[in-house]
Design a protein around this motif. Structure first.
Motif, PDB file in Angstrom:
ATOM      1  N   ASP A 184       2.309   1.916  -2.421  1.00  0.00           N
ATOM      2  CA  ASP A 184       1.147   1.032  -2.337  1.00  0.00           C
ATOM      3  C   ASP A 184       0.230   1.399  -1.174  1.00  0.00           C
ATOM      4  O   ASP A 184      -0.993   1.254  -1.269  1.00  0.00           O
ATOM      5  N   SER A 185       0.794   1.887  -0.098  1.00  0.00           N
ATOM      6  CA  SER A 185       0.017   2.179   1.092  1.00  0.00           C
ATOM      7  C   SER A 185      -0.956   3.338   0.923  1.00  0.00           C
ATOM      8  O   SER A 185      -1.879   3.484   1.728  1.00  0.00           O
ATOM      9  N   VAL A 186      -0.769   4.165  -0.109  1.00  0.00           N
ATOM     10  CA  VAL A 186      -1.630   5.329  -0.291  1.00  0.00           C
ATOM     11  C   VAL A 186      -2.439   5.275  -1.576  1.00  0.00           C
ATOM     12  O   VAL A 186      -3.275   6.163  -1.812  1.00  0.00           O
ATOM     13  N   LYS A 187      -2.237   4.269  -2.401  1.00  0.00           N
ATOM     14  CA  LYS A 187      -2.983   4.173  -3.651  1.00  0.00           C
ATOM     15  C   LYS A 187      -4.483   4.108  -3.384  1.00  0.00           C
ATOM     16  O   LYS A 187      -4.941   3.390  -2.501  1.00  0.00           O
ATOM     17  N   GLU A 221      10.407   8.021   3.473  1.00  0.00           N
ATOM     18  CA  GLU A 221       9.847   7.137   2.467  1.00  0.00           C
ATOM     19  C   GLU A 221       9.026   7.904   1.436  1.00  0.00           C
ATOM     20  O   GLU A 221       8.412   8.929   1.730  1.00  0.00           O
ATOM     21  N   LEU A 222       9.021   7.374   0.234  1.00  0.00           N
ATOM     22  CA  LEU A 222       8.266   7.965  -0.861  1.00  0.00           C
ATOM     23  C   LEU A 222       6.773   7.798  -0.634  1.00  0.00           C
ATOM     24  O   LEU A 222       6.306   6.723  -0.250  1.00  0.00           O
ATOM     25  N   VAL A 223       6.024   8.858  -0.875  1.00  0.00           N
ATOM     26  CA  VAL A 223       4.571   8.808  -0.865  1.00  0.00           C
ATOM     27  C   VAL A 223       4.038   8.850  -2.292  1.00  0.00           C
ATOM     28  O   VAL A 223       3.269   7.986  -2.712  1.00  0.00           O
ATOM     29  N   ALA A 224       4.442   9.856  -3.050  1.00  0.00           N
ATOM     30  CA  ALA A 224       3.991  10.004  -4.426  1.00  0.00           C
ATOM     31  C   ALA A 224       4.929  10.943  -5.162  1.00  0.00           C
ATOM     32  O   ALA A 224       5.484  11.860  -4.563  1.00  0.00           O
ATOM     33  N   THR A 225       5.094  10.718  -6.466  1.00  0.00           N
ATOM     34  CA  THR A 225       5.870  11.615  -7.309  1.00  0.00           C
ATOM     35  C   THR A 225       5.093  11.925  -8.573  1.00  0.00           C
ATOM     36  O   THR A 225       4.193  11.181  -8.966  1.00  0.00           O
TER      37      THR A 225
END
Length: 117
Positions: A61-64, A46-50
């Motif tokens: 959204d889970s890491v914002k 899954e994507l975390v950040a780019t």
């Protein structure tokens, strides 16, 4: 051809912080977007950040509000500052590089992040 090497993973207590680094080598001039993804066993990556070469970012959204992605183009390195870590952040974190005018994507070998409760 691009090679990516991640570092900075480890075991931390909930609420702690880690900073991941990803160093790119090879045809680094062909890289556009870079990012961090994570994966747990038997689950889809899954994507975390780019972040684009210019600096436009995108976060799950889970890491914002907790994670910050950045890049140093002169060093061909992307970073992920992770604050207020939670047990659900536990995963293998992979660095990714998207190539200009190509369907090719490159991945690092991953670095383990474990957050204890």
């Amino acid at each position: 051809q691009v090679q990516l090497v991640e570092s900075g993973g480890g075991l931390v207590q909930a609420g702690g912080s880690l900073r991941l680094s990803c160093a790119a080598s090879g045809s680094v001039g062909t890289i556009n977007r870079m990012g961090w993804y994570r994966q747990v066993p038997e689950k889809q990556r899954e994507l975390v950040a780019t972040i684009t070469k210019r600096g436009s970012t995108n976060y799950a959204d889970s890491v914002k509000g907790r994670f910050t992605i950045s890049r140093d183009n002169a060093k061909n390195t992307v970073y992920l500052q992770m604050n207020n870590l939670k047990p659900e952040d536990t995963a293998v974190y992979y660095c990714n590089a998207d190539i200009w005018f190509s369907t090719d994507d490159y991945w690092g070998q991953g670095t383990q992040v474990t957050v204890s409760s």
